[in-house]
Design a protein around this motif. Sequence first.
Motif, PDB file in Angstrom:
ATOM      1  N   UNK A  62       0.853  -1.188   0.000  1.00  0.00           N
ATOM      2  CA  UNK A  62       0.000   0.000   0.000  1.00  0.00           C
ATOM      3  C   UNK A  62       0.885   1.234   0.000  1.00  0.00           C
ATOM      4  N   UNK A  63       0.654   2.109  -0.975  1.00  0.00           N
ATOM      5  CA  UNK A  63       1.527   3.282  -1.092  1.00  0.00           C
ATOM      6  C   UNK A  63       0.709   4.574  -0.977  1.00  0.00           C
ATOM      7  N   UNK A  64       1.427   5.656  -0.679  1.00  0.00           N
ATOM      8  CA  UNK A  64       0.716   6.932  -0.545  1.00  0.00           C
ATOM      9  C   UNK A  64       0.564   7.616  -1.906  1.00  0.00           C
ATOM     10  N   UNK A  65      -0.166   8.702  -1.908  1.00  0.00           N
ATOM     11  CA  UNK A  65      -0.499   9.355  -3.176  1.00  0.00           C
ATOM     12  C   UNK A  65       0.738   9.884  -3.895  1.00  0.00           C
ATOM     13  N   UNK A  66       1.657  10.397  -3.094  1.00  0.00           N
ATOM     14  CA  UNK A  66       2.899  10.932  -3.679  1.00  0.00           C
ATOM     15  C   UNK A  66       3.640   9.860  -4.448  1.00  0.00           C
TER      16      UNK A  66
ATOM     17  N   UNK B 110       6.593 -11.410  -6.880  1.00  0.00           N
ATOM     18  CA  UNK B 110       5.664 -10.479  -7.518  1.00  0.00           C
ATOM     19  C   UNK B 110       4.896  -9.688  -6.463  1.00  0.00           C
ATOM     20  N   UNK B 111       4.720  -8.388  -6.686  1.00  0.00           N
ATOM     21  CA  UNK B 111       4.011  -7.533  -5.731  1.00  0.00           C
ATOM     22  C   UNK B 111       2.909  -6.755  -6.443  1.00  0.00           C
ATOM     23  N   UNK B 112       1.783  -6.601  -5.748  1.00  0.00           N
ATOM     24  CA  UNK B 112       0.725  -5.729  -6.273  1.00  0.00           C
ATOM     25  C   UNK B 112       0.817  -4.414  -5.524  1.00  0.00           C
ATOM     26  N   UNK B 113       0.881  -3.333  -6.257  1.00  0.00           N
ATOM     27  CA  UNK B 113       1.042  -2.034  -5.615  1.00  0.00           C
ATOM     28  C   UNK B 113      -0.312  -1.329  -5.577  1.00  0.00           C
ATOM     29  N   UNK B 114      -0.730  -1.023  -4.349  1.00  0.00           N
ATOM     30  CA  UNK B 114      -2.098  -0.564  -4.146  1.00  0.00           C
ATOM     31  C   UNK B 114      -2.110   0.886  -3.672  1.00  0.00           C
ATOM     32  N   UNK B 115      -2.920   1.683  -4.345  1.00  0.00           N
ATOM     33  CA  UNK B 115      -3.100   3.063  -3.889  1.00  0.00           C
ATOM     34  C   UNK B 115      -4.598   3.316  -3.850  1.00  0.00           C
TER      35      UNK B 115
ATOM     36  N   UNK C 265      -6.957   0.483  -4.809  1.00  0.00           N
ATOM     37  CA  UNK C 265      -6.943  -0.091  -6.158  1.00  0.00           C
ATOM     38  C   UNK C 265      -5.535  -0.541  -6.521  1.00  0.00           C
ATOM     39  N   UNK C 266      -5.447  -1.671  -7.225  1.00  0.00           N
ATOM     40  CA  UNK C 266      -4.119  -2.083  -7.689  1.00  0.00           C
ATOM     41  C   UNK C 266      -3.726  -1.155  -8.844  1.00  0.00           C
ATOM     42  N   UNK C 267      -2.669  -0.376  -8.616  1.00  0.00           N
ATOM     43  CA  UNK C 267      -2.287   0.596  -9.637  1.00  0.00           C
ATOM     44  C   UNK C 267      -1.084   0.122 -10.452  1.00  0.00           C
ATOM     45  N   UNK C 268      -0.330  -0.820  -9.882  1.00  0.00           N
ATOM     46  CA  UNK C 268       0.864  -1.294 -10.593  1.00  0.00           C
ATOM     47  C   UNK C 268       1.229  -2.666 -10.073  1.00  0.00           C
TER      48      UNK C 268
END
Length: 348
Positions: A279-283, A311-316, A319-322
């Motif tokens: 889970x990542x922040x908006x920046x 493998x990683x799902x990057x969530x912002x 939502x999975x964004x990357x």
Amino acid sequence: MNTNIKKNIVIKIGTTSIIKDDKVDLTLLKSLVDLVKEYKEQYNFVIVTSGAVGLGATKLNYKSRPKSLKRLQVASAVGQIELINQYEKIFKENNLNIAQVLITKNLIDDREQFVNTTQALNELLSQGIIPVINENDVVATEELKFGDNDRLSAIVSIIVNAVKLIIITNKEGLYNFNPDKYKDAKKIDYIEYDSNQLNDLIPISKAGDGMGGFSTKIMAAQISGFSGIPTHIISWSKSNLSKAILNAKVGTFITASNKKIRLRKLWIAYGMASVSNIHIDEGAANALRKNASLLSKGVIRHDNSFKIGDGLSIVSDKKIVAKGIAKIDSDSFNESSLLVHKDDLIIL
Ligand code: GLU
């Protein structure tokens, strides 16, 4: 005859279709040959076939499909002979030449292997020889495995620049719910290429089907679709396959996207299993969209532990964004680490 103007179609046949009563279903193979002959002026066919593990397990009197890597390797090595021999027999009776091609996943990362395989397959096709492909299960280690022939067939369709991928399985197509569990589950006839719609079906498709069930078929459609190749998922019958070849209404048809994307990134996006959500922040999300790498300072939390190469799902914002590949283990994660390098990252 100029074979170059012919279009290529990849047909993937699953274990549940090719094996009947513990043997290769010769009636299926005969019908397949009939269709290959019927359409051979318009199309070159490339076959991706499963069944080696199942046949080997029967021959070795294993009680069920093996799970450990060693037993899978042994069963597939034993069963592949039987599998290809039956193809050879039926095709030869009809004056068609086949070639056995066993491939491993590292061709995605290894440009030279990728180009070599492309050239070999194109050469076979230009000589009117039908490639019959399976994964080389003996060479493939756990990390280097496709693991299922669905995704393998999608990669093959990219390699031969197919006009279509046809996946033959034991269900009529994709359903809105698991049809084994819910009687009122409805088949989906048509899916406009849209990774969200396909993605939404993945959790539904996981249950009860072994081998990743329909989730790997969805991933295959995502992989080929992202490369401009539509996918048709059908159950086996001669008339179903004929309809799929003719683009008639049958099974589930998934259109292709117009975007083209590099194969390795496609694998990261839709081929690799995701070990954890990050889970990542908006920046950080904005930075990723501007082609930056993912740094630990933008990470809010991760759900599971992971290792380098996972493998990683990057969530912002839920939502999975990357998707990306971990550059470090979650244990050695600290304030200033580079978590995913931009070359190993794809924005969805
Ligand atoms: N390579 C495996 C086999 O021939 C098939 C994997 C799959 O079921 O997709 O049995």
